[in-house]
Design an enzyme around this catalytic site. Structure first.
Site, mmCIF file in Angstrom:
data_model
loop_
_atom_site.group_PDB
_atom_site.id
_atom_site.type_symbol
_atom_site.label_atom_id
_atom_site.label_comp_id
_atom_site.label_asym_id
_atom_site.label_seq_id
_atom_site.Cartn_x
_atom_site.Cartn_y
_atom_site.Cartn_z
ATOM 1 N N ASP A 11 0.891 -1.166 0.000
ATOM 2 C CA ASP A 11 0.000 0.000 0.000
ATOM 3 C C ASP A 11 0.926 1.212 0.000
ATOM 4 O OD1 ASP A 11 -1.646 2.137 0.558
ATOM 5 O OD2 ASP A 11 -2.230 1.445 2.564
ATOM 6 N N LYS A 73 2.545 11.274 -3.417
ATOM 7 C CA LYS A 73 1.486 10.603 -4.179
ATOM 8 C C LYS A 73 0.529 11.625 -4.820
ATOM 9 C CE LYS A 73 -1.886 6.882 -3.452
ATOM 10 N NZ LYS A 73 -2.381 5.953 -2.438
ATOM 11 N N GLU A 157 -7.410 0.558 -4.839
ATOM 12 C CA GLU A 157 -7.474 0.506 -3.372
ATOM 13 C C GLU A 157 -8.810 -0.009 -2.829
ATOM 14 O OE1 GLU A 157 -6.079 4.406 -2.329
ATOM 15 O OE2 GLU A 157 -4.048 3.908 -2.932
ATOM 16 N N ASP A 180 -12.918 5.845 1.895
ATOM 17 C CA ASP A 180 -11.502 5.844 2.269
ATOM 18 C C ASP A 180 -11.015 7.259 2.533
ATOM 19 O OD1 ASP A 180 -8.768 5.628 2.473
ATOM 20 O OD2 ASP A 180 -8.470 4.573 0.580
#
Ligand code: AMP
Length: 598
Positions: A11, A73, A157, A180
């Site tokens: 992850d 990211k 994800e 999320d």
């Protein structure tokens, strides 16, 4: 399992990254030398050319924020200037790209895993947000390759989260929502199970909405409501003081997920002055309310895009550290009208899902994932009463396999296909599930070609298709459920019997095969001797006859000595080598004579 066969599940998060593998059938997340399973997604580039990754990089951030890269990211796969987020560092000044920074984080994770598993590992599954476009996915893949990893899959994800929650076994057309909320990004996805895999029906979110924003808003609030903040704006503070304040705000925020009060104490924060405030949960929730409302809007958007009503959902999963905030849970519950499933650790669910996917790819999870399998082998009877296995026991279903058969006897005009189930070598010891006759035009031995295909569907229904390839004539036999619908006790008994009789069964199979061979050899030898007559040297002929007599006598004997018959066949085969050469010469001579060449 050697370390080289492992596939890492990674992850690669905005704030934190995690790595794991399936070891001995269990998905595990791996800890670094300090015992931490979560690595801050941070890389610090020291002025002296040194580099630090993870917690060590964050320690440097307080000293030199402009040289510590975090939340990369948010930049990966974007053109410079694209996106609204302005990082507190300048990658161009540091001379690195987002892909290179991400590669350093991945290298670090790889090293954590190699240390834990005691050997080199070079393959990985990496997760990305469902909304990542091609450029962002490719950039992530490149980062993996730069870190020396072959990226076996880029996994969405929310799909990873669903795997971690064990939802891959949901029935067809079931729908779930994955909410999320992590450190830097928020995304909500609506997934539907189709053909055994999750399809993302819709995804919405905000790459600039995460727990980090709350930390900054809270830090600013704390500063501006303290006596120190009366004269100076939060933004005017030196970077080091700001970083300390934000870190303290984050600690307080986390505490407020379980406690109703927290306090912030920062000695000598600015110009020798200290800061101390008491912070009730209500204040945090007031500050966070507009931020949480943005999440609500995105959820409505995703539901509308997916044309799904909250009541159609079977599960709502919460992942990401920020979903620990009671305010966030209340909002999720409010939107989806049901209690969210929080049974998995929200920080680890995506990594765990990545590990499960990696385990499925490497085969390490096959023994624990409960796929339906054929409990007993399926096959057909072949010449001599032997069992010819087409689908071996323990093959996952649905599945397909086939084989080609031919006629063993001249002028046969059909072939009987007996469908068998069981583990024994001889057809008679297995169970017959059905039989079908396949017609074909008569011809010499070996001239017919009959393809037999077994297809077993997800419900265990076996369909047997036999096709005469000369006429393309198909015969289909369907066997309802019997294929997997045998009770456990019977399966166990069949396997126990097959083990118990393994030796005799094997002997019987070798015997049958040797017998078929002998029955073919003996007349052929007789015929060759008759044809060649005096051309064969008499001692040679006597030797061949002796070998043939031994084969014939073993064939007659009651003892069924398979090994002896196999050896006698081989001896006869050897002894007739010279006959074969003579026959060949003779045939050649005859052909040339016919053409008038000799
Ligand atoms: P993730 O990206 O999933 O690792 O989430 C990290 C974010 O979750 C950070 O913003 C953390 O501050 C936040 N977080 C972690 N634990 C908690 C907690 N107990 N309460 C509130 N936020 C948390």
């Amino acid at each position: 399992m050697a370390s080289g066969e492992f596939i890492l599940g990674i992850d690669l998060g905005t704030t934190n990254s995690l790595v794991g593998v399936v070891d001995s059938g269990f998905p595990i997340l791996l800890a670094d030398a300090e015992g931490s399973r979560s690595t801050p997604s941070a890389v610090a580039y020291g002025r002296d050319g040194t580099m630090a990754v993870g917690a060590a990089a964050l320690r440097q951030r307080a000293l030199d924020p402009a040289r510590t890269v975090t939340s990369v990211k948010r930049l990966i796969g974007r053109r410079p200037g694209e996106g609204e987020w302005q990082p507190p560092y300048d990658l161009r000044a540091l001379g690195v790209t987002p892909v290179e920074v991400s590669a350093e984080i991945l290298k670090h994770l790889r090293a954590v895993a190699e240390r834990a598993m005691e050997g080199p590992i070079s393959r990985a599954v990496i997760t990305v947000p469902a909304f990542f476009n091609d450029a962002q996915r490719n950039a992530t893949k490149r980062a993996g390759e730069l870190a020396g990893l072959s990226v076996e899959r880029i996994l969405a994800e929310p799909t990873a989260a669903a795997l971690a929650y064990g939802l891959d076994k949901l029935e067809e057309h079931r729908k779930i929502a994955v909410f999320d909320l992590g450190g830097g990004t928020f995304d909500v996805s609506i997934l539907e199970m189709r053909d055994g895999v999750f399809q993302v029906l819709a995804t919405a979110g905000d790459t600039q909405l995460g727990g980090d924003d709350i930390d900054r808003l809270l830090a600013r609030h704390v500063w501006e409501s303290s006596p120190l903040g009366k004269e100076t704006w939060f933004e005017q503070l030196p970077a080091e003081a700001r970083v300390r304040l934000v870190a303290a705000a984050e600690e307080a925020k986390k505490k407020l997920s379980t406690d109703t009060h927290a306090s912030i104490e920062l000695p000598f924060l600015w110009q020798g002055q200290s800061l101390g405030v008491d912070l009730p949960r209500g204040v945090l929730e007031q500050i966070a309310a507009p931020w949480a409302e943005r999440a609500r809007q995105h959820c409505w958007r995703a539901l509308t895009d997916a044309r799904v009503k909250p009541g159609d959902l079977d599960e709502v999963l919460l992942v990401g550290g920020s979903t620990r905030m009671p305010l966030v849970r209340r909002i999720a519950q409010d939107i989806f009208g049901r209690e969210p499933n929080v049974s998995q650790n929200p920080d680890e669910a995506i990594a765990r899902g990545a590990v499960i996917q990696a385990g499925m790819l490497s085969g390490a999870l096959r023994q624990v994932v409960l796929l339906d399998v054929t409990p007993l082998s399926l096959g057909i009877e072949t010449f001599g009463g032997l069992m010819n296995v087409i689908i071996p026991r323990n093959t996952t279903i649905p599945g397909k396999a086939g084989e080609m058969f031919t006629n063993a006897v001249a002028n046969q005009d059909s072939m009987l296909v007996r469908v068998l189930q069981g583990e024994r070598e001889l057809a008679k010891d297995n169970w017959e599930l059905g039989r079908v006759d396949v017609p074909f035009p008569p011809g010499p031995k070996g001239s017919a070609r009959v393809g037999v295909q077994f297809a077993i569907d997800a419900n265990g229904i076996l369909q047997v298709l036999a096709r005469d390839t000369a006429t393309n004539h198909d015969v289909v036999l369907e066997i309802q459920n019997t294929a997997i619908d045998v009770d456990d006790a019977k399966v166990e008994a069949m396997i126990a019997e097959s083990v118990e009789h393994a030796f005799e069964d094997m002997n019987e199979r070798i015997w049958t095969e040797a017998k078929l061979k002998a029955e073919e050899l003996l007349p052929a030898v007789e015929e060759a001797l008759a044809q060649l007559g005096a051309e064969v040297d008499p001692t040679e002929a006597a030797r061949i006859r002796a070998c043939a007599a031994r084969v014939a006598s073993l064939l007659q004997s009651e003892r069924h000595d398979a090994r002896a018959l196999k050896e006698a066949n081989a001896a006869l085969d050897d002894a007739t080598q010279s006959l074969a050469v003579l026959l060949m010469d003779k045939a050649m001579e005859e052909a040339l004579t016919r053409k008038g060449l000799v």
